[in-house]
Design an enzyme around this catalytic site. Structure first.
Site, PDB file in Angstrom:
ATOM      1  N   HIS A 213      23.331  27.316  29.026  1.00  0.00           N
ATOM      2  CA  HIS A 213      23.509  26.313  30.078  1.00  0.00           C
ATOM      3  C   HIS A 213      22.620  25.083  29.877  1.00  0.00           C
ATOM      4  O   HIS A 213      21.622  24.911  30.545  1.00  0.00           O
ATOM      5  CB  HIS A 213      23.232  26.971  31.435  1.00  0.00           C
ATOM      6  CG  HIS A 213      23.439  26.079  32.621  1.00  0.00           C
ATOM      7  ND1 HIS A 213      24.365  25.047  32.654  1.00  0.00           N
ATOM      8  CD2 HIS A 213      22.834  26.069  33.840  1.00  0.00           C
ATOM      9  CE1 HIS A 213      24.304  24.446  33.838  1.00  0.00           C
ATOM     10  NE2 HIS A 213      23.383  25.039  34.573  1.00  0.00           N
TER      11      HIS A 213
ATOM     12  N   LYS B  80      26.055  32.646  31.195  1.00  0.00           N
ATOM     13  CA  LYS B  80      25.256  33.842  30.923  1.00  0.00           C
ATOM     14  C   LYS B  80      24.893  33.948  29.456  1.00  0.00           C
ATOM     15  O   LYS B  80      23.730  34.027  29.114  1.00  0.00           O
ATOM     16  CB  LYS B  80      26.022  35.077  31.409  1.00  0.00           C
ATOM     17  CG  LYS B  80      25.551  36.433  31.002  1.00  0.00           C
ATOM     18  CD  LYS B  80      24.238  36.856  31.629  1.00  0.00           C
ATOM     19  CE  LYS B  80      23.067  36.540  30.753  1.00  0.00           C
ATOM     20  NZ  LYS B  80      21.824  37.177  31.097  1.00  0.00           N
TER      21      LYS B  80
ATOM     22  N   CYS C 148      24.110  20.227  38.414  1.00  0.00           N
ATOM     23  CA  CYS C 148      24.634  20.934  37.245  1.00  0.00           C
ATOM     24  C   CYS C 148      26.133  20.721  37.051  1.00  0.00           C
ATOM     25  O   CYS C 148      26.715  21.213  36.081  1.00  0.00           O
ATOM     26  CB  CYS C 148      24.325  22.421  37.335  1.00  0.00           C
ATOM     27  SG  CYS C 148      22.559  22.753  37.365  1.00  0.00           S
TER      28      CYS C 148
ATOM     29  N   CYS D   1      20.586  36.300  35.220  1.00  0.00           N
ATOM     30  CA  CYS D   1      20.338  34.862  35.067  1.00  0.00           C
ATOM     31  C   CYS D   1      20.917  34.376  33.741  1.00  0.00           C
ATOM     32  O   CYS D   1      20.837  35.076  32.735  1.00  0.00           O
ATOM     33  CB  CYS D   1      18.841  34.582  35.078  1.00  0.00           C
ATOM     34  SG  CYS D   1      17.993  35.294  36.495  1.00  0.00           S
TER      35      CYS D   1
END
Lengths: 400, 483
Positions: A345, A341, A88, A215
């Site tokens: 992402h 958040k 990532c 998450c």
């Protein structure tokens, strides 16, 4: 001792798509959109670009292997284009490569572009890892996921500092609630709703002790950066931002295989932080850093990062969190963009998207979430899991 | 003189009250009310005959040296593999030598005693000093049938040899008949039973007595010479009268495990023998009978060595560690009796590279890692460069076994996102006594049972199934340790 690239490289143009569940956009659409914004922002043309780096992870999501997808999408004219895949943190890795290319003189202008289409998998969250890592890993590792990997850091951290699950989760909930608030102020963010702490505390568990709001959003999106040598930057714009340092640290295997790591911190963040501060000449981070974007893939990651980057003292992150130290109106606002958040992402794009937020803030273009007179911004981009990962830390500033 | 030198057992953690089955299926077959009593042991989703027999064999290895074992026989009518010897999977997991003799015994419920007799013959004739016999069953009764109630899962293991014998083998008598009580074709999952009254009266009622009386006559013994008689018959109500007809008193008859475990088929006589040995004292004579396409009768005399063979879980230890399993739907899923919407994540199933398994060898099968000769740090899996940051020596590794080490939880989670047959999937980092760290699955526990610093122990499980390609992967997990 390497002298590093402090003040050698400037960012002269950036672009970023809206992140989100972009059901009707292809990777090609996103790449073109981010690229066009960046090129227009830099005031250059495609032919001015000497080299490009492309960050993407899950080639199965219609991007494919190699760099040809970027080159063929943009019809780049036979220039060097390289795909970077480093979990990532790939976005920051593409940015680092572009910076080194111009700093070395191998290129005058370089492009870093990251893109990911995660919403073509057919399910929420990232793909499972255990089954996809080859036969021996499939047998010897749990079939773990990203939330499961990070949730373990929460259980270790809570145990080490004697926090009950309730106390620990409440600190994490403050982080997520803060990021959701920041996201409401950002038109390009994936999730743009306020989420109060109590809602976060009551949310369904994804991987104990992390709940749904611990998450980050899993999104589609693309981001791009155009860099040149710092001394040439003013030819393109009056307000470039300058690269002070870009560091990366990769797990040695100690965390996963040696008993000397207790699971309550991320060893590579500590190392990448030390290296980046050194390159940038930062000696008192808690006083010198104006703001930062961190890889809050999970709320616990953000908490650990406060300590690992020497901004909060060891074991004191919870205190700083409850004191609002990292809130948008706090001493060092963290994730003013909304973070992973709520901004979302799309993996390959994330590292560049973080720099995009620092770029806008330093230029005073961050709209309702503008931080007052920031001088130095930091980004921390994580790939992997606390027990096996790599961390990129970059520092950018307004002044040479 | 040959005899038993060690014993062990395994009973899965999950126990299902048979009323749960009757509540779901009694509407169809009201006659099953008669068998819908007590509990049956149910294998977890990650267990099968190989994993359970391996667990029993590991229990049986207590106080034994792996290097001394010359053979391993596995008996079952529910062996997972038709081709790929099932016994060798266990032999490898136990980290036995490569020059051992291994074989599967299958087909009849008397396969357990057939394997035991073969092992006794092997050590008795000087072909080996020490031989492991493991028997396990994970039979699935067809929904709506009596077998769905009576069948239980579990395993037993015995070591036989000629030194430090705890129960001397005194002799045997066997009969074999093509009595078609139950039958099943190779490609079938469920047995076809004939009428239960016929099985009871002409099968159990005549074939076991014939073997028992043949043995008594052969060795000039009386039923009263035995402290314990093992009659592996699941028909609890009937067994008392049956024993009486054999000339045995109630107190001589070993419990048939039906109230707490169920009919573990080929493993039942061995498991009952293990239960008898757990409470046996020197001088006790034990008559072991089996049933299924005939019957084997064996008799043993317990020696003073029995007192040295304690300190294992065996039957009583496993019976004490239990958890209610009262969801019939979950049972159907665990036994693959109904299709489950596993979702796109669950559908992901990459092929297994057999070459990689061969390269990894005992690293995977027996959890053998390495230890750095330069600094002494244990590490897993095989590393060439020492992981100790203070060391980093290259090529200084020697094999190091983790399988018999105790562990402690460093970090954990219960993951609801990943695909698991029994969510949440619990996993975390475990540090082992003497050094070394593994990232492992936890099993047979609830998320609320797990704490950082908690002691755990290793267990051998089925890691995943690839029915599309004819493969089950086996590996080690951890369970909370007692205490």
């Amino acid at each position: 001792m390497p002298k590093g690239i402090k003040n050698e490289v400037a960012v002269i143009g950036m672009g970023c798509t809206k992140f989100g569940e972009l059901w009707n956009k292809t990777a090609e659409d996103l790449i073109v959109e981010a690229f066009q914004e960046a090129v227009a922002d830099a005031g250059i043309e495609k032919k001015d670009i000497d080299a490009a780096w492309f960050a993407t992870i899950f080639d199965a999501e219609n991007v494919g292997k190699s760099a040809v997808r970027l080159a063929t999408t943009l019809k780049l004219p036979y220039i060097p284009v390289t795909r970077i895949e480093n979990f990532c943190a790939s976005g920051t890795e593409a940015f680092r490569a572009a910076c080194y290319a111009v700093a070395s003189g191998a290129a005058d202008i370089a492009l870093a572009l990251g893109c990911e289409k995660l919403k073509d998998t057919g399910y929420g969250g990232l793909p499972d890892f255990g089954t996809l890592l080859g036969t021996d890993n499939r047998i010897t590792l749990p079939n773990f996921t990203a939330p499961g990997g990070f949730a373990q850091a929460a259980t270790s951290y809570f145990a080490k500092y004697g926090l009950t699950a309730e106390e620990g989760k409440r600190a994490l909930a403050h982080i997520s609630s803060k990021s959701h608030h920041n996201g409401t102020l950002n038109l390009k963010a994936h999730l743009r709703t306020e989420v109060p702490v109590e809602t976060i505390m009551k949310a369904p568990i994804i991987a104990y002790p992390l709940g749904l709001y611990d998450c980050c959003g899993v999104s589609d999106g693309a981001a791009a950066a155009i860099v040149c040598r710092a001394k040439d930057a003013k030819k393109f714009r009056k307000d470039p931002i300058y690269v002070k340092g870009v560091a990366i640290s990769v797990s040695s295997g100690r965390e996963m295989f040696h008993t000397s790591w207790d699971g309550s911190y991320i060893a590579t963040t500590v190392q990448a932080g030390i290296a980046a501060y050194k390159e940038a000449g930062v000696t008192k981070p808690r006083e010198e850093i104006s703001m930062f974007e961190v890889h809050d893939c999970f709320s616990i990651t953000e908490l650990l990062t406060y300590e690992d980057l020497q901004l909060s003292a060891r074991g004191k992150a919870v205190e700083d969190i409850h004191n609002g130290f990292y809130d948008l109106d706090g001493k060092i606002p963290c994730n003013p963009s909304g973070g992973l958040k709520s901004f979302g992402h799309p993996i390959g794009a994330t590292g560049i998207r973080m720099i995009y937020e620092m770029y806008l803030q330093l230029q005073g273009k961050a709209d309702k979430r503008q931080i007052k007179d920031p001088r130095l911004g930091l980004t921390m981009n994580l790939g992997g899991f606390p027990l096996l990962n790599l961390i990129s830390v970059s520092i950018v500033g307004k002044d040479l | 003189m040959a005899g038993i030198t060690s014993y062990g057992a395994y009973i899965p953690w999950y126990r299902m009250n048979r009323k749960v089955i009757f509540e779901q299926m009694g509407w169809f077959n009201a006659a099953t009310a008669g068998v819908a009593r007590g509990e049956k042991a149910v294998a977890n989703y990650d267990e099968d005959t190989i994993s359970m027999a391996c667990s029993a064999a590991l229990d049986c290895m207590t106080g034994q040296r792996r290097e001394d074992v010359d053979g391993l026989y596995l008996a079952s009518t529910s062996l997972p593999f038709a081709q790929r010897q099932n016994a060798i999977v266990i032999s490898d997991a136990l980290d036995l030598r490569s020059n051992v003799r291994t074989a599967d015994f299958a087909g009849a419920l008397k396969a357990g005693t057939a394997a035991l007799l073969a092992a006794l013959d092997a050590v008795g004739s000087g072909n080996g000093a020490s031989w492991m016999v493991a028997a396990g069953e994970c039979r699935v009764g067809k929904p709506g049938s009596a077998q769905e109630h009576t069948f239980g899962d579990g395993a037993g293991a015995l070591m036989v040899g000629t030194k430090k014998v705890i129960a001397e083998f005194k002799g045997s008598y066997s009969v074999s008949y093509d009595f078609l009580d139950y039958r099943r074709l190779t490609e079938e999952r469920f047995v076809h039973p004939w009428e239960d009254r016929w099985i009871r009266e002409e099968g159990y009622g005549k074939i076991i007595p014939e073997a028992a009386q043949g043995l008594l006559k052969k060795y000039n013994l009386k039923m009263s010479d035995f402290a314990k008689i093992i009659i592996p018959c699941p028909m609890t109500n009937w067994i008392r009268g049956f024993a009486k007809a054999l000339g045995a008193k109630d107190e001589q008859v070993e419990d048939n495990l039906q109230a707490a475990v169920g009919d573990t088929g080929a493993a039942l006589p061995l498991m009952m023998l293990v239960a008898a040995l757990e409470k046996a004292k020197a001088g006790d004579r034990i008559l072991l009978l089996s049933y299924g396409n005939g019957s084997d009768a064996l008799w043993f005399e317990v020696t003073p060595e029995i007192e040295k063979a304690r300190g294992r879980k065996a039957i009583q230890g496993h019976l004490a560690k239990r958890n209610d399993f009262n969801t019939y739907g979950k049972y159907l899923v665990f036994r693959d009796l109904i299709p489950l919407e596993v979702g796109i994540r669950g559908e992901i199933n990459p092929p297994t590279a057999m070459t990689v398994l061969w390269q990894q060898g005992r690293t995977i099968s027996a959890l053998v890692g390495v230890r750095c000769k330069a600094c002494g740090t244990p590490q897993y899996p095989k590393h060439s460069v020492c992981v100790n940051p203070e060391c980093g020596a290259i090529g200084q590794m020697e094999p190091y076994r983790f399988a018999d080490k105790a562990g402690k939880v460093v970090s954990f989670t219960g993951d609801n996102l990943t695909f698991s047959w029994d969510p949440p999937s619990i996993y975390g980092l475990v540090d082992f006594e003497g050094g070394g760290r593994l990232f492992m699955d936890f099993t047979d526990c609830r998320i609320e049972d797990v704490k950082v610093g908690m002691p755990v122990e290793l267990t051998y499980r089925r890691k995943y199934s690839d029915k599309q390609r004819g493969y089950y992967g086996y590996y080690w997990k951890v369970v909370p340790a007692k205490g």
